[in-house]
Design an enzyme around this catalytic site. Structure first.
Site, PDB file in Angstrom:
ATOM      1  N   SER A 171     -24.922 -11.314 -67.093  1.00 10.72           N
ATOM      2  CA  SER A 171     -25.949 -10.882 -66.127  1.00 10.72           C
ATOM      3  C   SER A 171     -25.298 -10.339 -64.865  1.00 10.72           C
ATOM      4  O   SER A 171     -25.824  -9.427 -64.228  1.00 10.72           O
ATOM      5  CB  SER A 171     -26.894 -12.035 -65.797  1.00 10.72           C
ATOM      6  OG  SER A 171     -26.261 -13.016 -64.993  1.00 10.72           O
ATOM      7  N   TRP A 179     -24.311  -6.905 -65.636  1.00 14.31           N
ATOM      8  CA  TRP A 179     -25.504  -6.057 -65.656  1.00 14.31           C
ATOM      9  C   TRP A 179     -25.752  -5.481 -64.270  1.00 14.31           C
ATOM     10  O   TRP A 179     -26.175  -4.325 -64.131  1.00 14.31           O
ATOM     11  CB  TRP A 179     -26.721  -6.866 -66.114  1.00 14.31           C
ATOM     12  CG  TRP A 179     -28.012  -6.099 -66.041  1.00 14.31           C
ATOM     13  CD1 TRP A 179     -28.567  -5.329 -67.021  1.00 14.31           C
ATOM     14  CD2 TRP A 179     -28.904  -6.001 -64.915  1.00 14.31           C
ATOM     15  NE1 TRP A 179     -29.749  -4.762 -66.578  1.00 14.31           N
ATOM     16  CE2 TRP A 179     -29.975  -5.152 -65.291  1.00 14.31           C
ATOM     17  CE3 TRP A 179     -28.898  -6.540 -63.631  1.00 14.31           C
ATOM     18  CZ2 TRP A 179     -31.029  -4.846 -64.429  1.00 14.31           C
ATOM     19  CZ3 TRP A 179     -29.946  -6.247 -62.768  1.00 14.31           C
ATOM     20  CH2 TRP A 179     -31.001  -5.400 -63.183  1.00 14.31           C
ATOM     21  N   HIS A 180     -25.477  -6.264 -63.235  1.00 14.81           N
ATOM     22  CA  HIS A 180     -25.730  -5.797 -61.873  1.00 14.81           C
ATOM     23  C   HIS A 180     -24.794  -4.667 -61.459  1.00 14.81           C
ATOM     24  O   HIS A 180     -25.167  -3.838 -60.626  1.00 14.81           O
ATOM     25  CB  HIS A 180     -25.605  -6.951 -60.884  1.00 14.81           C
ATOM     26  CG  HIS A 180     -26.799  -7.858 -60.853  1.00 14.81           C
ATOM     27  ND1 HIS A 180     -26.977  -8.883 -61.759  1.00 14.81           N
ATOM     28  CD2 HIS A 180     -27.877  -7.881 -60.041  1.00 14.81           C
ATOM     29  CE1 HIS A 180     -28.109  -9.498 -61.504  1.00 14.81           C
ATOM     30  NE2 HIS A 180     -28.685  -8.908 -60.471  1.00 14.81           N
ATOM     31  N   GLY A 181     -23.607  -4.635 -61.997  1.00 11.96           N
ATOM     32  CA  GLY A 181     -22.712  -3.560 -61.606  1.00 11.96           C
ATOM     33  C   GLY A 181     -21.378  -3.637 -62.306  1.00 11.96           C
ATOM     34  O   GLY A 181     -20.930  -4.711 -62.721  1.00 11.96           O
ATOM     35  N   PHE A 192     -28.322  -0.579 -59.650  1.00 10.78           N
ATOM     36  CA  PHE A 192     -28.081  -1.391 -60.830  1.00 10.78           C
ATOM     37  C   PHE A 192     -28.866  -0.905 -62.032  1.00 10.78           C
ATOM     38  O   PHE A 192     -28.729  -1.442 -63.102  1.00 10.78           O
ATOM     39  CB  PHE A 192     -28.421  -2.855 -60.546  1.00 10.78           C
ATOM     40  CG  PHE A 192     -27.739  -3.375 -59.296  1.00 10.78           C
ATOM     41  CD1 PHE A 192     -26.435  -3.064 -59.030  1.00 10.78           C
ATOM     42  CD2 PHE A 192     -28.446  -4.139 -58.391  1.00 10.78           C
ATOM     43  CE1 PHE A 192     -25.809  -3.519 -57.881  1.00 10.78           C
ATOM     44  CE2 PHE A 192     -27.836  -4.622 -57.240  1.00 10.78           C
ATOM     45  CZ  PHE A 192     -26.513  -4.304 -56.991  1.00 10.78           C
TER      46      PHE A 192
END
Length: 458
Positions: free
Chosen positions: A317, A320-322, A458
């Site tokens: 996760s 996923w943000h960056g 994102f």
């Protein structure tokens, strides 16, 4: 075309009246689809090709899955396609840079060419939303949507397109397929939600960003008090920025008779790190829980596997943000925090013996410290912030007193909202007064802002 800009206002003033006229006809979904694609194309025309491609692929995959005995094979096609899109458009540069660093460290003269690819706004959000639909169909939790226009609208519905919430098919699709009855309460509640979100973004988040950016752009030039203050302010900036977007998205949808899910539920009042993630970015947290953590085994196969699954879910996760190691470290910190507190939070001592305010302040302090790695431009900058927080003396941080006053007001409101006197805030007179005060503040004090929402990256 951001929610808090004039172009969106003009866009909505055209879209909304026509929507009200056609909402009871067969033109309702085509109108929503065309306007959603136009909205997305305003960011970049090429974006339409990618979302249309994903829509076609997953629409066909589910149709094939319905008629095939090899359902799992078709599911893997969808998963590979979605992950492939994210890998190419979001992570190819990150992967090539790290491979080149590894080759350099082991003295291999070969270098990968770093691709010049721009990140598609909203890609991460609608890929996860499409995957959830395909997986839910595979699990037998939703029926196949036979209307291509309905499915395309489900993925591209403009209020939630670029930064969520990540809606599930069982919630949004039935609302899109049903002729919505737009009431005066829908309009008033939706408008109120939009104004609250606009206030959070323009009057609060963008104002806090002025100090945060100044400090985090050159952390080596500031000492402990300024770095602590900037980190504290960023903790509120990101919450107000992202929840502000969600409020505006939910407000626009509500005015159209559609209810998007709650995405933030006063997360800084959480009394445990597990509870924090049930209150923060709820649509994403629940997505990773349902489609990654539980399929990995969840907490069903012993303590070691539970913690392993928890760690993997948090780190993925974070990625996923960056595409940066700062997000991996941020996520790993949260995973380690959960490891350290999970059993403690279950004890009677913690539940009943530790004052609620102490637990809330601990969670807020931990989350705020972890935000350092989320906000910093690099691991090096994050380390500068951490080392100077604990290694430099006191100097006047030129504290923006008004920023602290605004945060205190927001925090106090949240405490009252979750107290026994919540009913006071639900009185119509109080709600109308708060909205009027927000409008007056925006009109008098807030300057026009076109600062992008943080989560657009994102």
């Amino acid at each position: 075309m951001l929610f808090h800009t004039w172009p969106f206002l003009f866009f909505f003033l055209v879209v909304y009246p026509v929507y009200l006229l056609v909402k009871g006809t067969r033109f309702r979904l085509p109108w929503l689809l065309v306007t959603s694609y136009f909205f997305y194309a305003c960011f970049h025309p090429f974006y339409i090709i990618l979302i249309l491609y994903l829509t076609v692929v997953d629409y066909i995959v589910v149709a094939k899955m319905e008629r095939s005995r090899r359902k799992k094979a078709w599911l893997l096609v969808s998963i590979a396609n979605g992950i492939g899109l994210l890998g190419f458009f979001k992570y190819s540069g990150f992967i090539s840079d790290n491979v080149n660093l590894l080759l350099s460290n082991i003295a291999i003269p070969y270098r990968l060419t770093s691709p010049s690819i721009f990140l598609h706004v909203g890609l991460s959000f609608y890929v996860l939303q499409s995957l959830s639909y395909v997986i839910d169909f595979y699990r037998g939790r939703v029926e196949r949507q036979k209307s291509f226009i309905a499915y395309a609208t489900f993925l591209s519905y403009f209020p939630r397109l670029i930064a969520g919430p990540i809606e599930r098919a069982k919630n949004l699709l039935p609302q899109l397929l049903t002729t919505a009855r737009v009431t005066s309460k829908d309009i008033s509640d939706g408008l109120s939600l939009f104004i609250v979100g606009l206030f959070k973004k323009v009057a609060l988040a963008d104002y806090l960003a002025l100090y945060v950016d100044k400090v985090y752009d050159a952390p080596g030039q500031f000492q402990s008090p300024a770095l602590i203050l900037a980190t504290f302010l960023f903790s509120w900036q990101i919450y107000l920025d992202f929840s502000g977007y969600t409020d505006m998205a939910r407000g626009v949808a509500r005015m159209m008779g559609i209810r998007l899910m709650l995405n933030f539920n006063n997360p800084y009042l959480a009394t445990g790190l597990g509870e924090f993630w049930s209150r923060w970015h709820i649509s994403l947290s629940s997505w990773f829980k349902d489609y990654l953590y539980i399929p990995l085994g969840g907490n069903r196969k012993g303590t070691f596997n539970t913690y392993r699954n928890m760690f993997l879910t948090m780190v993925i996760s974070g990625l996923w943000h960056g595409a940066a190691w700062t997000f991996v470290v941020w996520a790993a910190l949260h995973a380690l925090g959960r490891f350290a507190t999970r059993e403690l939070e279950r004890t009677a001592f913690y539940k009943n013996g530790v004052p609620k305010l102490v637990k809330q302040l601990f969670v807020f302090a931990f989350v705020t410290f972890a935000w350092i790695f989320f906000r910093a431009d690099s691991i090096g900058d994050a380390w500068v912030v951490v080392s100077r927080i604990f290694g430099t003396g006191f100097t006047n941080p030129q504290c923006p007193i008004w920023a602290l006053v605004l945060i205190l007001a927001v925090w106090s409101y949240q405490f009252v909202y979750e107290s026994k006197v919540r009913w006071l805030l639900e009185l119509r007179l109080v709600r109308v007064t708060i909205v009027i005060l927000m409008v007056l503040y925006l009109a008098v004090f807030a300057s026009s802002s076109e600062r992008a929402f943080i989560y657009l990256q994102f």
